[in-house]
Design an enzyme around this catalytic site. Structure first.
Site, mmCIF file in Angstrom:
data_model
loop_
_atom_site.group_PDB
_atom_site.id
_atom_site.type_symbol
_atom_site.label_atom_id
_atom_site.label_comp_id
_atom_site.label_asym_id
_atom_site.label_seq_id
_atom_site.Cartn_x
_atom_site.Cartn_y
_atom_site.Cartn_z
ATOM 1 N N ALA A 96 0.843 -1.202 0.000
ATOM 2 C CA ALA A 96 0.000 0.000 0.000
ATOM 3 C C ALA A 96 0.874 1.246 0.000
ATOM 4 C CB ALA A 96 -0.908 0.003 1.231
ATOM 5 N N ASP A 97 0.261 2.362 -0.345
ATOM 6 C CA ASP A 97 0.966 3.640 -0.257
ATOM 7 C C ASP A 97 -0.052 4.749 -0.018
ATOM 8 O OD1 ASP A 97 3.801 4.797 -0.670
ATOM 9 O OD2 ASP A 97 2.497 6.201 -1.721
ATOM 10 N N THR A 98 0.417 5.812 0.608
ATOM 11 C CA THR A 98 -0.457 6.937 0.946
ATOM 12 C C THR A 98 0.264 8.253 0.707
ATOM 13 O OG1 THR A 98 -1.446 5.600 2.716
ATOM 14 C CG2 THR A 98 -1.888 7.963 2.764
#
Length: 216
Positions: A96-98
């Site tokens: 995931a990435d944000t």
């Protein structure tokens, strides 16, 4: 499957995933906590990629590209260790990435105290958009499913002493835009969240659940 020494076990009394394994490709404590809250048992690996080398104009494209790059890096690590070919039962790799978007500008992790201070001061009495991606790769079938969600966070005024305390503590240097919704100093200063808190914290529960089912 023999797990690499780097991996650590996630905690779950009665895991939801009794028929498949999960590898969480993240060092984020928030993502670990969220995945545990969902009832999943998992192990952990980190990607160790150069995130700055991947650039996209749109935040949605950037977080997707980064999550996929993390998955590719971990798969290469498993392959080089000879672990990938040993996987026989269904195993899902979650990456995931944000990023935070403030006034149309993409913000990643603060690179200095000055930048961190500016980031948090900007949020005071204002708002920020959080865009988060989830990428799930089935290590047996090769199937990969991904998607992104966003949320808006509206803040009350953030006192200078809170900003100083956050910077001195240092945890905000590990999160996109220096924005830690769950931090005890910040949480009381959050006015409204349009969207889900778990998206802001780094892993959307609903999106992750949906993609897990699709990847299986």
């Amino acid at each position: 499957m023999k797990l690499p020494e780097e991996m650590e076990a996630g905690s779950s009394i009665s895991p939801t995933n009794q028929t498949f394994e999960i590898i969480l490709g993240s060092s984020s404590m928030s993502r670990r906590e969220i995945l545990s809250e969902m009832g999943y048992e998992f192990t952990i690996m980190t990607a160790d990629i150069d995130e700055k080398s991947i650039r996209k104009e749109k935040p949605e494209d950037l977080v997707m590209a980064l999550a996929e790059a993390k998955a590719d890096a971990i798969m290469m690590k498993l392959k080089s260790n000879g672990e990938l070919k040993e996987i026989s039962q269904p195993t899902l790799l979650i990456t995931a990435d944000t990023v935070v978007v403030y006034q149309e500008i993409i913000r990643e992790k603060p690179s200095s105290e000055e930048e961190a201070h500016q980031f948090i001061r900007d949020y005071s009495g204002g708002s920020a958009k959080v865009v988060g991606s989830v990428c799930i790769t089935n290590l047996v079938t090769g199937t990969r499913k991904g998607g992104w969600e966003s949320a808006e966070v509206y803040f009350l005024d953030i006192p200078d002493e809170v900003v100083d305390s956050l910077i001195e503590e240092g945890m905000i240097f590990n999160v996109a835009g220096g924005l830690m919704l769950e931090h005890p100093l910040i949480l009381p200063l959050v006015d409204t969240v349009v969207g889900t808190a778990d998206c802001v914290m780094g892993l959307s529960k609903s999106l992750t659940e949906k993609l897990i089912q699709e990847a299986l």
